[in-house]
Write a protein that holds these residues in place. Structure first.
Motif, PDB file in Angstrom:
ATOM      1  N   VAL A 160      -4.131   5.805   1.513  1.00  0.00           N
ATOM      2  CA  VAL A 160      -2.778   5.257   1.542  1.00  0.00           C
ATOM      3  C   VAL A 160      -2.195   5.382   2.946  1.00  0.00           C
ATOM      4  O   VAL A 160      -1.609   4.444   3.492  1.00  0.00           O
ATOM      5  N   GLU A 161      -2.380   6.545   3.557  1.00  0.00           N
ATOM      6  CA  GLU A 161      -1.855   6.768   4.908  1.00  0.00           C
ATOM      7  C   GLU A 161      -2.483   5.817   5.921  1.00  0.00           C
ATOM      8  O   GLU A 161      -1.824   5.380   6.874  1.00  0.00           O
ATOM      9  N   LEU A 162      -3.757   5.488   5.708  1.00  0.00           N
ATOM     10  CA  LEU A 162      -4.466   4.579   6.606  1.00  0.00           C
ATOM     11  C   LEU A 162      -4.491   3.155   6.059  1.00  0.00           C
ATOM     12  O   LEU A 162      -5.309   2.337   6.475  1.00  0.00           O
ATOM     13  N   GLY A 163      -3.582   2.863   5.148  1.00  0.00           N
ATOM     14  CA  GLY A 163      -3.635   1.611   4.392  1.00  0.00           C
ATOM     15  C   GLY A 163      -3.756   0.361   5.222  1.00  0.00           C
ATOM     16  O   GLY A 163      -4.445  -0.586   4.836  1.00  0.00           O
ATOM     17  N   GLU A 164      -3.115   0.304   6.393  1.00  0.00           N
ATOM     18  CA  GLU A 164      -3.164  -0.896   7.209  1.00  0.00           C
ATOM     19  C   GLU A 164      -4.489  -1.059   7.941  1.00  0.00           C
ATOM     20  O   GLU A 164      -4.734  -2.093   8.572  1.00  0.00           O
ATOM     21  N   ARG A 165      -5.360  -0.055   7.820  1.00  0.00           N
ATOM     22  CA  ARG A 165      -6.650  -0.121   8.517  1.00  0.00           C
ATOM     23  C   ARG A 165      -7.840  -0.063   7.549  1.00  0.00           C
ATOM     24  O   ARG A 165      -8.943   0.269   7.942  1.00  0.00           O
ATOM     25  N   ILE A 166      -7.578  -0.386   6.298  1.00  0.00           N
ATOM     26  CA  ILE A 166      -8.648  -0.534   5.317  1.00  0.00           C
ATOM     27  C   ILE A 166      -8.805  -2.020   5.027  1.00  0.00           C
ATOM     28  O   ILE A 166      -7.820  -2.712   4.761  1.00  0.00           O
ATOM     29  N   LEU A 167     -10.030  -2.527   5.107  1.00  0.00           N
ATOM     30  CA  LEU A 167     -10.301  -3.956   4.975  1.00  0.00           C
ATOM     31  C   LEU A 167     -11.254  -4.211   3.825  1.00  0.00           C
ATOM     32  O   LEU A 167     -12.196  -3.448   3.601  1.00  0.00           O
TER      33      LEU A 167
ATOM     34  N   TYR B 273     -19.071  -9.950  -8.067  1.00  0.00           N
ATOM     35  CA  TYR B 273     -18.100  -9.822  -6.978  1.00  0.00           C
ATOM     36  C   TYR B 273     -16.784  -9.242  -7.481  1.00  0.00           C
ATOM     37  O   TYR B 273     -16.182  -8.379  -6.833  1.00  0.00           O
ATOM     38  N   VAL B 274     -16.356  -9.687  -8.642  1.00  0.00           N
ATOM     39  CA  VAL B 274     -15.067  -9.244  -9.166  1.00  0.00           C
ATOM     40  C   VAL B 274     -15.028  -7.735  -9.383  1.00  0.00           C
ATOM     41  O   VAL B 274     -13.958  -7.121  -9.343  1.00  0.00           O
ATOM     42  N   HIS B 275     -16.198  -7.112  -9.581  1.00  0.00           N
ATOM     43  CA  HIS B 275     -16.213  -5.666  -9.819  1.00  0.00           C
ATOM     44  C   HIS B 275     -15.721  -4.889  -8.609  1.00  0.00           C
ATOM     45  O   HIS B 275     -15.088  -3.838  -8.762  1.00  0.00           O
ATOM     46  N   GLN B 276     -15.981  -5.380  -7.385  1.00  0.00           N
ATOM     47  CA  GLN B 276     -15.451  -4.700  -6.205  1.00  0.00           C
ATOM     48  C   GLN B 276     -13.930  -4.669  -6.242  1.00  0.00           C
ATOM     49  O   GLN B 276     -13.300  -3.659  -5.910  1.00  0.00           O
ATOM     50  N   LEU B 277     -13.328  -5.764  -6.660  1.00  0.00           N
ATOM     51  CA  LEU B 277     -11.870  -5.839  -6.738  1.00  0.00           C
ATOM     52  C   LEU B 277     -11.339  -4.922  -7.833  1.00  0.00           C
ATOM     53  O   LEU B 277     -10.335  -4.230  -7.648  1.00  0.00           O
ATOM     54  N   GLU B 278     -12.009  -4.928  -8.969  1.00  0.00           N
ATOM     55  CA  GLU B 278     -11.602  -4.047 -10.065  1.00  0.00           C
ATOM     56  C   GLU B 278     -11.715  -2.585  -9.655  1.00  0.00           C
ATOM     57  O   GLU B 278     -10.867  -1.751 -10.037  1.00  0.00           O
ATOM     58  N   ALA B 279     -12.747  -2.254  -8.898  1.00  0.00           N
ATOM     59  CA  ALA B 279     -12.939  -0.873  -8.450  1.00  0.00           C
ATOM     60  C   ALA B 279     -11.810  -0.433  -7.528  1.00  0.00           C
ATOM     61  O   ALA B 279     -11.364   0.724  -7.568  1.00  0.00           O
ATOM     62  N   LEU B 280     -11.331  -1.341  -6.700  1.00  0.00           N
ATOM     63  CA  LEU B 280     -10.195  -1.020  -5.832  1.00  0.00           C
ATOM     64  C   LEU B 280      -8.921  -0.846  -6.642  1.00  0.00           C
ATOM     65  O   LEU B 280      -8.132   0.078  -6.407  1.00  0.00           O
ATOM     66  N   GLU B 281      -8.725  -1.722  -7.616  1.00  0.00           N
ATOM     67  CA  GLU B 281      -7.511  -1.660  -8.417  1.00  0.00           C
ATOM     68  C   GLU B 281      -7.423  -0.373  -9.217  1.00  0.00           C
ATOM     69  O   GLU B 281      -6.348   0.235  -9.328  1.00  0.00           O
ATOM     70  N   ARG B 282      -8.543   0.076  -9.757  1.00  0.00           N
ATOM     71  CA  ARG B 282      -8.502   1.268 -10.609  1.00  0.00           C
ATOM     72  C   ARG B 282      -8.320   2.564  -9.829  1.00  0.00           C
ATOM     73  O   ARG B 282      -8.127   3.626 -10.414  1.00  0.00           O
ATOM     74  N   LEU B 283      -8.311   2.490  -8.483  1.00  0.00           N
ATOM     75  CA  LEU B 283      -7.964   3.673  -7.697  1.00  0.00           C
ATOM     76  C   LEU B 283      -6.511   4.064  -7.913  1.00  0.00           C
ATOM     77  O   LEU B 283      -6.128   5.215  -7.659  1.00  0.00           O
ATOM     78  N   GLY B 284      -5.690   3.106  -8.338  1.00  0.00           N
ATOM     79  CA  GLY B 284      -4.290   3.395  -8.631  1.00  0.00           C
ATOM     80  C   GLY B 284      -3.438   3.624  -7.399  1.00  0.00           C
ATOM     81  O   GLY B 284      -2.442   4.360  -7.467  1.00  0.00           O
ATOM     82  N   LEU B 285      -3.767   2.978  -6.297  1.00  0.00           N
ATOM     83  CA  LEU B 285      -3.028   3.185  -5.051  1.00  0.00           C
ATOM     84  C   LEU B 285      -1.892   2.195  -4.862  1.00  0.00           C
ATOM     85  O   LEU B 285      -1.193   2.236  -3.843  1.00  0.00           O
ATOM     86  N   GLY B 286      -1.683   1.311  -5.835  1.00  0.00           N
ATOM     87  CA  GLY B 286      -0.519   0.441  -5.818  1.00  0.00           C
ATOM     88  C   GLY B 286      -0.793  -0.960  -5.324  1.00  0.00           C
ATOM     89  O   GLY B 286      -1.751  -1.216  -4.581  1.00  0.00           O
ATOM     90  N   ASP B 287       0.061  -1.890  -5.728  1.00  0.00           N
ATOM     91  CA  ASP B 287      -0.113  -3.293  -5.380  1.00  0.00           C
ATOM     92  C   ASP B 287       0.065  -3.549  -3.893  1.00  0.00           C
ATOM     93  O   ASP B 287      -0.618  -4.410  -3.322  1.00  0.00           O
ATOM     94  N   ALA B 288       0.972  -2.837  -3.245  1.00  0.00           N
ATOM     95  CA  ALA B 288       1.187  -3.050  -1.810  1.00  0.00           C
ATOM     96  C   ALA B 288      -0.085  -2.695  -1.041  1.00  0.00           C
ATOM     97  O   ALA B 288      -0.477  -3.404  -0.097  1.00  0.00           O
ATOM     98  N   TRP B 289      -0.732  -1.618  -1.436  1.00  0.00           N
ATOM     99  CA  TRP B 289      -1.990  -1.210  -0.799  1.00  0.00           C
ATOM    100  C   TRP B 289      -3.062  -2.264  -1.029  1.00  0.00           C
ATOM    101  O   TRP B 289      -3.777  -2.655  -0.102  1.00  0.00           O
ATOM    102  N   LEU B 290      -3.167  -2.753  -2.251  1.00  0.00           N
ATOM    103  CA  LEU B 290      -4.153  -3.783  -2.562  1.00  0.00           C
ATOM    104  C   LEU B 290      -3.904  -5.061  -1.773  1.00  0.00           C
ATOM    105  O   LEU B 290      -4.849  -5.693  -1.287  1.00  0.00           O
ATOM    106  N   ARG B 291      -2.643  -5.447  -1.638  1.00  0.00           N
ATOM    107  CA  ARG B 291      -2.335  -6.663  -0.875  1.00  0.00           C
ATOM    108  C   ARG B 291      -2.793  -6.526   0.575  1.00  0.00           C
ATOM    109  O   ARG B 291      -3.353  -7.450   1.166  1.00  0.00           O
ATOM    110  N   GLY B 292      -2.555  -5.356   1.149  1.00  0.00           N
ATOM    111  CA  GLY B 292      -2.991  -5.139   2.520  1.00  0.00           C
ATOM    112  C   GLY B 292      -4.496  -5.170   2.652  1.00  0.00           C
ATOM    113  O   GLY B 292      -5.050  -5.869   3.509  1.00  0.00           O
TER     114      GLY B 292
END
Length: 313
Positions: free
Chosen positions: A260-267, A279-298
């Motif tokens: 979260v602290e490095l959120g702007e530098r995770i790609l 492919y969709v599983h990579q996205l689901e794996a990121l979402e289930r980290l629970g770090l929030g929609d703003a983090w996911l958008r970045g």
């Protein structure tokens, strides 16, 4: 072989090729829910046909740098692979090419330049190897419009601090061009993988826009340390957090606040097409980290769009 000769002209629409529409619906639902115009994937592979065939053969044989069964989920012709990414809504992707020996890099750069010219949604990609003439062909690629480089320390088996690369790293640091670098020791260690060689490199080139592939697995915490120390260091999500990878290189949950602290530098990175799951599983794996929609958008779009100066969708 040029991409045009294998059918990837960049002018065909996704609907012209049979694509996995059910999965595409799931991928699009993910980014539409976040209010994004699509995805930016910094770690996808397009290569000359004969090179990619050898890469797939290596995965099929569970070679020593893989060490496990690794079925390729998107084993399709080049044109179909491009169409799939477009159907998914990937706005920008890469053609991560990399040499495993001397004498390959300049040729791969020429192929990748042709591919990007024929495929406008591909960020022009280039690579290098510690060999005489590396600075010259890297400079040529930079002046020709390369927007991202790939360095594969594991497969190339070279020390990133090799004297023959010092001018290359300096050139790329001065140009501000990101270099996606497989430098972690997963899925199997190489002679020069791990955080120590990269730490020495960054001490000499602190402004280098180095993107640590695969979240630096399995040395996740050490590479996060480097990102905190050097403000231009980034990490890509390629294969991290997925069910497949968590079995042998689980991301330590105690480190999640640092993401979260490095959120702007995770790609976002995926390793498409060389992944053993959808492919969709990579996205689901990121979402289930629970770090929030703003983090996911970045991670999934905005950080990459900003890094590469993509126009508004």
């Amino acid at each position: 072989m040029s991409p045009r000769s294998s059918g990837a002209t960049g002018s065909r629409r996704a609907g012209d090729v049979n694509v996995p529409s059910d999965e595409a619906v799931g991928v699009r639902r993910f980014w539409e829910r976040l209010g994004l115009p699509g995805l930016v994937d910094v770690h996808t592979h397009f290569m000359p046909d004969r090179v990619l065939a050898k890469v797939w053969q290596y995965f099929d044989s569970a070679g020593p740098l893989v060490g496990m069964r690794w079925p390729i989920a998107y084993r399709h012709e080049e044109e179909r692979r491009i169409a799939i990414l477009r159907e998914f809504g990937v706005r920008a992707f890469t053609s991560m090419v990399y040499p495993h020996k001397a004498g390959m890099a300049a040729w791969l750069n020429g192929w990748a330049a042709d591919f990007a010219a024929a495929t406008p949604d591909c960020l022009r990609t280039a690579t290098f190897y510690p060999e005489p003439g590396a600075e010259a062909y890297v400079r040529e690629a930079v002046e020709g419009g390369a927007r991202i480089f790939k360095a594969h320390v594991q497969v190339g088996g070279y020390d990133p601090n090799d004297d023959r690369l010092d001018a290359v790293w300096g050139l790329l640091a001065d140009a501000g061009i990101p270099v996606v670098t497989h430098c972690g020791s997963g899925p199997a260690p190489g002679k020069h993988t791990g955080p120590e060689p990269i730490g020495r490199l960054l001490a000499r080139h602190p402004r280098l826009r180095l993107v640590v592939a695969h979240m630096g697995m399995p040395e996740h915490a050490d590479f996060l340390d480097l990102a905190e120390r050097y403000e231009e260091v980034r990490l890509d999500t390629t294969m991290a957090f997925t069910d497949f990878t968590e079995r042998f290189s689980a991301f330590p949950r105690a480190e999640l606040p640092r993401l979260v602290e490095l959120g702007e530098r995770i790609l976002l990175g995926t390793d498409f097409p060389n992944i053993p799951y959808a492919y969709v599983h990579q996205l689901e794996a990121l979402e289930r980290l629970g770090l929030g929609d703003a983090w996911l958008r970045g991670v999934c779009h905005d950080n990459g769009a900003r890094l590469f100066g993509l126009p508004p969708a």
